[in-house]
Design a protein around this motif. Structure first.
Motif, short mmCIF file in Angstrom:
data_model
loop_
_atom_site.label_atom_id
_atom_site.label_comp_id
_atom_site.label_asym_id
_atom_site.label_seq_id
_atom_site.Cartn_x
_atom_site.Cartn_y
_atom_site.Cartn_z
N THR A 93 0.82 -1.21 0.00
CA THR A 93 0.00 0.00 0.00
C THR A 93 0.86 1.26 0.00
N SER A 94 1.97 1.24 0.70
CA SER A 94 2.84 2.42 0.76
C SER A 94 3.48 2.74 -0.58
N GLU A 95 3.42 1.80 -1.53
CA GLU A 95 4.01 2.02 -2.85
C GLU A 95 2.96 2.23 -3.95
N LEU A 96 1.70 2.37 -3.54
CA LEU A 96 0.62 2.51 -4.52
C LEU A 96 0.83 3.68 -5.46
N PHE A 97 1.23 4.82 -4.90
CA PHE A 97 1.35 6.02 -5.74
C PHE A 97 2.40 5.81 -6.82
N ARG A 98 3.58 5.35 -6.44
CA ARG A 98 4.66 5.17 -7.41
C ARG A 98 4.30 4.12 -8.45
N ALA A 99 3.64 3.06 -8.00
CA ALA A 99 3.24 2.00 -8.94
C ALA A 99 2.25 2.52 -9.97
N MET A 100 1.34 3.38 -9.55
CA MET A 100 0.40 3.99 -10.49
C MET A 100 1.12 4.96 -11.42
N GLN A 101 2.01 5.74 -10.87
CA GLN A 101 2.72 6.74 -11.66
C GLN A 101 3.54 6.09 -12.77
N ASN A 102 4.17 4.96 -12.47
CA ASN A 102 5.01 4.32 -13.50
C ASN A 102 4.25 3.32 -14.36
#
Length: 362
Positions: A93-102
């Motif tokens: 969950t803490s990596e959701l933003f970066r995963a969406m961005q890339n």
């Protein structure tokens, strides 16, 4: 006298086409070519595929997002399909933003703080102390007071991420396993699973915020790794089974509604045709509506009729102290950036209007 020439229907259509082509400046060759051309073949395109991950585990996701995704997939009529993943299934969950961005995933449902959004307003996502009293406060501040423009502005500065919508979830209560909270002193040393901003505020009373994967919370409560949760309200606690483990519920609510948002990878969003974009937005609104009713009705009903947890309350003077401390917390966050200051000012303006309006607003 000239005899009348009677034309067949097909001759009349061709004559009409010739007249149109002449007026448009096109020659007879074009007419002939047009009349002989084979009809265009419409080829079915493969459906657009999205992967969306939510902050919530499956038992909660069955209410906070699955109805929306099911409705969208049915109404998209094969043109688009969204695959739904729950907390930590594809990425932490803490990596959701970066995963969406890339582009690892196409879309996200989460609060800003939990998924570590790199914007100066991320602190307001989730539970910001005393920013709301009721769930409709969230929608009202976005629609009437300008929070929507601030969120667009903030995420407009981030590459390849599009903010789509923010809605309300439930109020924040503290549920504990073995020891009740009947005073601020009772919070000291208790390890609770919670969202970042609320945890940061409650830490001043000795509460210890602990982060574990969502699906591990139940076991952590049973083994004693966690003393409780400061993550949700009564509806969620009963729905996901935490009320079966926790024995005490503090009725003082740090805030009235969680801020949760929908985001998309910008490249993925721009590939979706306008009618499906609108369909997605409409089903988001449907999701906001469903959640508001599910939570609002559940909170009251389970406080009164729920029998799994003993209810406790802080002394009036201590609760007044918490309210006062929250104002200092607001000022602290407001000073962190110009945009954060604008958000806090909206909170203050909105609260002042609600107080002046009186019943049933305050």
């Amino acid at each position: 006298m000239t005899d009348k020439i009677i034309k067949s229907p097909s001759e009349k259509i061709l004559a009409s086409r010739r007249d149109f082509m002449k007026k448009a400046g096109l020659g007879g060759a074009a007419v002939a070519a047009g009349s002989l051309a084979a009809p265009a073949i419409v080829r079915a395109q493969a459906p657009i595929k999205w992967r969306l991950q939510t902050y919530s585990g499956a038992p909660l996701g069955a209410h906070v997002i699955k109805p929306q995704i099911d409705a969208f997939n049915a109404a998209a009529n094969g043109e688009m399909e969204i695959e739904l993943y729950y907390a930590d299934q594809l990425v932490p969950t803490s990596e959701l933003f970066r995963a969406m961005q890339n582009g690892t995933i196409d879309a996200v449902q989460s609060d800003d703080a939990t998924m570590a959004s790199p914007v100066d307003i991320s602190v307001f996502g989730g539970y910001f102390p005393f920013a709301t009293r009721y769930s409709l406060d969230v929608a009202s501040m976005f629609m009437y007071y300008g929070l929507d423009e601030i969120w667009k502005e903030a995420y407009g500065e981030v590459d390849n991420v599009t903010w789509l919508s923010t809605g309300a979830w439930d109020p924040l209560h503290i549920f504990t396993v073995n020891e009740p909270i009947k005073s601020l002193a009772d919070m000291r040393g208790k390890r609770v699973f919670g969202v970042p901003t609320a945890g940061r505020f409650l830490a001043r009373y000795g509460l210890i915020p602990v982060t574990v994967p969502w699906d591990d919370v139940e076991v952590a409560l049973q083994t004693g790794e966690l003393d409780g949760v400061a993550w949700c309200g009564f509806t969620e606690a009963y729905e996901v089974g935490w009320a079966d483990i926790c024995n005490y519920a503090l009725t003082n609510s740090i805030t009235g509604a969680w801020f949760g948002s929908y985001f998309a990878n910008t490249e993925s969003w721009n590939k979706v045709p306008p009618h499906l974009q609108q369909l997605y937005r409409s089903t988001i609104d449907q999701s906001h509506y469903y959640r508001n009713v599910w939570y609002w009705g559940g909170e009251a009903k389970l406080r009164v009729e729920g029998e799994k947890m003993e209810l406790t309350q802080l002394p009036a003077e201590e609760w007044a102290q918490v309210n006062s401390d929250a104002q200092g917390f607001w000022d602290e966050i407001a000073a962190s950036s110009d945009r954060a200051g604008r958000v806090v000012q909206i909170f203050k303006d909105y609260a002042a209007v609600q107080e002046k309006a009186g019943y049933p607003y305050r």
